[in-house]
Design an enzyme around this catalytic site. Structure first.
Site, PDB file in Angstrom:
ATOM      1  N   HIS A 145       0.833  -1.127   0.028  1.00  0.00           N
ATOM      2  CA  HIS A 145       0.012   0.207  -0.098  1.00  0.00           C
ATOM      3  C   HIS A 145       0.869   1.245   0.081  1.00  0.00           C
ATOM      4  CE1 HIS A 145      -3.516  -2.307   1.889  1.00  0.00           C
ATOM      5  NE2 HIS A 145      -3.367  -2.641   0.739  1.00  0.00           N
ATOM      6  N   ILE A 179       1.069   6.966   0.326  1.00  0.00           N
ATOM      7  CA  ILE A 179       0.569   5.821   0.963  1.00  0.00           C
ATOM      8  C   ILE A 179      -1.116   5.668   0.966  1.00  0.00           C
ATOM      9  CG2 ILE A 179       0.349   4.893   3.576  1.00  0.00           C
ATOM     10  CD1 ILE A 179       2.389   7.140   4.338  1.00  0.00           C
ATOM     11  N   CYS A 180      -1.324   4.460   0.647  1.00  0.00           N
ATOM     12  CA  CYS A 180      -2.849   4.248   0.404  1.00  0.00           C
ATOM     13  C   CYS A 180      -3.416   3.940   1.790  1.00  0.00           C
ATOM     14  CB  CYS A 180      -3.136   3.448  -0.551  1.00  0.00           C
ATOM     15  SG  CYS A 180      -4.799   2.746  -0.933  1.00  0.00           S
ATOM     16  N   LEU A 181      -3.908   4.775   2.527  1.00  0.00           N
ATOM     17  CA  LEU A 181      -4.648   4.634   3.762  1.00  0.00           C
ATOM     18  C   LEU A 181      -5.647   5.402   4.176  1.00  0.00           C
ATOM     19  CD1 LEU A 181      -4.039   2.929   6.590  1.00  0.00           C
ATOM     20  CD2 LEU A 181      -2.658   4.921   7.434  1.00  0.00           C
TER      21      LEU A 181
END
Lengths: 388, 159
Positions: free
Chosen positions: B89, B96-98
């Site tokens: 991610h 950041i894929c959050l």
């Protein structure tokens, strides 16, 4: 009717809708504990349900109880309550105790009726410990009991609304463009869309993410619509000062106009001038702009002497073609100074302003006072601006 | 690698909040994180150490947190700088894929809680790899685009 039934009836009478009998025999009941706030539910920051379970041997055997659905109460506080109730029941024996337990619980919860957390927006405690700290109003969301400073919450709410509004404006305008392109119709259709979209404004509790309904925030409506704490917010400060400034300018203009009107009608008393014309008061140098001032009782320093001459010589203010070199002014001073020349610094230069005000700034601070010969035993001072 | 869109200065509210967060961080920093002291309240550089017994144990990374004018109402921009950890991610440009950094941001979250989320995301990873669309995404972000402008699709709740 046995004792237990009477007791349960009393319970029902006292707690009304907050009371629920789960089982008659053996008795098991549920009471919603709410702080005593004269039914102002927006001021109830804690809440819990007390479940009491008794056995067939009640009251000879003490009932057990537990908390459920506690809101606004930390684990520690819940444990505190349970310990309080346990130590209470240990003192009771073989007597009806349901009401006693519940009343003790309500007393306790009333004493704990305040949020104990920090405001999640500003991270400062909602309830300040110190007495001197100014108390900021706080609020709860009616259904989840999460609490915030009212102004913090209101600021966030308005910010969400503005964002929503801007987003929907963009959407509407693009929709309108599409509609106009496709049908060439009027905007009535898009208006319908937009009102529908605004109604669908959704906000989630910042803490637990449950949806906030209108009823959750109805009690703090004034914070949601207006900025009650305007000075705190960025930008508003400058608006405030500029608005004060405009106000002040308007006030000054009003007074100036009034003064003009009074002067025009001769209705104003000008400050008295201490001027006495005496023969030989003019110096030979031209142009003549000096005024002789009669001796004033003054044991003052050079600065005072300077300011005296300045204020009393108001007539020279209006002289347009002041030549600082030639302008000579005599003021008396009872000052047997040892020095012939006294240099006066900037502070006195300001006092001196009135009769050198036509000079340039560069001359300020370089005014020399020259003691000249005395007349009738008094010293006279020559006051001018020395050319560099 | 770092994205630095022109930033508006912090509002008074935001500055107060950040000062409070910083002082709380100094008293009680999240485990595994170290704030690099600067005089810039609006940009925090945080050192992360991978949690023991995970794929990233003892590895050091740097997070850059940029705060917007209306923090905490708006989410901060959080990216890895220099070497971004290899993670399904985390893109090679540090993005950041959050979800909590974007759609699911809530003003109740703090730098500290973000850090804990990121560390937990690292710790739960079972494979050291880039996201499958890494190259395409990084190419699209080449002119310093902020990850906040990305339309993220949060599909994986396991890592």
């Amino acid at each position: 009717m046995d004792d237990l039934e009477i007791e349960l009836e009393v319970m029902e009478g006292v707690y009304g809708n907050d009371y629920e009998l789960l089982c008659r025999s053996p008795p098991c009941l549920r009471v919603l504990l709410k702080p005593r706030t004269a039914d102002d539910i927006s001021q109830q920051f804690v809440e819990a349900t007390l479940v009491i379970e008794a056995t067939e041997q009640y009251p000879a055997v003490r009932p057990t109880f537990e908390l459920s659905n506690a809101k606004g109460l930390s684990e520690k506080r819940q444990a505190d309550l349970m310990n309080t109730l346990k130590s209470l029941t240990s003192t009771l024996c073989d007597e009806p105790m349901l009401l006693v337990i519940c009343e003790a619980a309500v007393d306790w919860i009333t004493s704990m009726n305040a949020p104990e957390d920090d405001c999640c927006f500003c991270l400062f405690p909602l309830v300040m410990d110190n007495v001197h700290g100014d108390r900021r109003p706080y609020m709860k969301l009616m259904s989840c009991f999460h609490c915030f400073h009212s102004d913090c919450f209101g600021r966030w709410w308005r910010w969400l609304k503005i964002n929503e509004y801007e987003a929907f404006c963009q959407q509407t305008s693009s929709l309108q463009d599409e509609l106009e392109l496709s049908e060439g119709s009027s905007g009535s259709y898009s208006v319908e869309i937009s009102s529908k979209q605004l109604d669908s404004f959704v906000a989630l509790c910042p803490v637990c993410r449950t949806m906030i309904h209108a009823a959750d925030v109805a009690h703090v409506q004034e914070y949601l619509t207006t900025d009650l704490n305007g000075a705190e917010e960025e930008g508003n400060e400058t608006v405030l000062t500029s608005s004060i400034l405009t106000e002040e300018h308007a006030r000054q203009a009003r007074f100036a106009a009034e003064l003009d009107a009074q002067q025009a009608r001769g209705g104003i008393i000008e400050p008295r001038r201490l001027e006495v014309i005496m023969p030989g008061m003019y110096l030979t140098t031209t142009p003549i702009q000096s005024v002789l001032v009669p001796p004033v009782e003054s044991t003052s320093s050079k600065v005072e002497a300077c300011s005296t001459s300045g204020t009393s010589n108001s007539s020279s203010i209006e002289t347009p073609e002041l030549d600082p070199l030639k302008q000579v002014h005599r003021a008396p001073i009872r000052h047997h100074a040892a020095n012939n020349k006294m240099r006066v610094g900037r502070s006195s230069a300001r006092d001196h302003h009135s009769h050198t005000h036509a000079t340039t700034e560069q001359d300020q601070g370089h005014q020399d006072f020259e003691l000249r010969g005395s007349r009738k035993g008094k010293l006279w001072i020559r006051c001018g601006t020395k050319k560099k | 690698m770092s994205t630095s869109a022109p930033q508006k200065t912090l509002s008074k509210i935001a500055a107060h909040r950040l000062q409070k967060e910083l002082s709380e961080w100094q008293v009680n920093p999240p485990v595994g994180f170290k704030h690099k002291v600067t005089d810039n309240l609006q940009k925090w550089i945080i050192e992360v150490t991978g949690a023991p017994a995970t794929l990233y144990a003892n590895e050091q990374y740097q997070l850059q947190v940029d705060f917007p004018e209306h923090y905490p109402m708006e989410a901060p921009q959080v990216i890895f700088i220099q070497n971004a950890p290899l993670h399904p991610h985390i893109y090679s440009n540090g993005h950041i894929c959050l979800d909590i950094l974007y759609d699911s941001w809530s003003p109740a979250m703090t730098v500290s809680s973000i850090c804990i989320s990121i560390l937990s995301m690292l710790s739960s990873s079972t494979v050291k790899a880039r996201p499958p669309d890494n190259d395409r995404y990084v190419r699209n972000c080449r002119n310093g685009r902020s990850p906040k402008e990305t339309r993220w699709w949060f599909h994986d709740d396991k890592v």
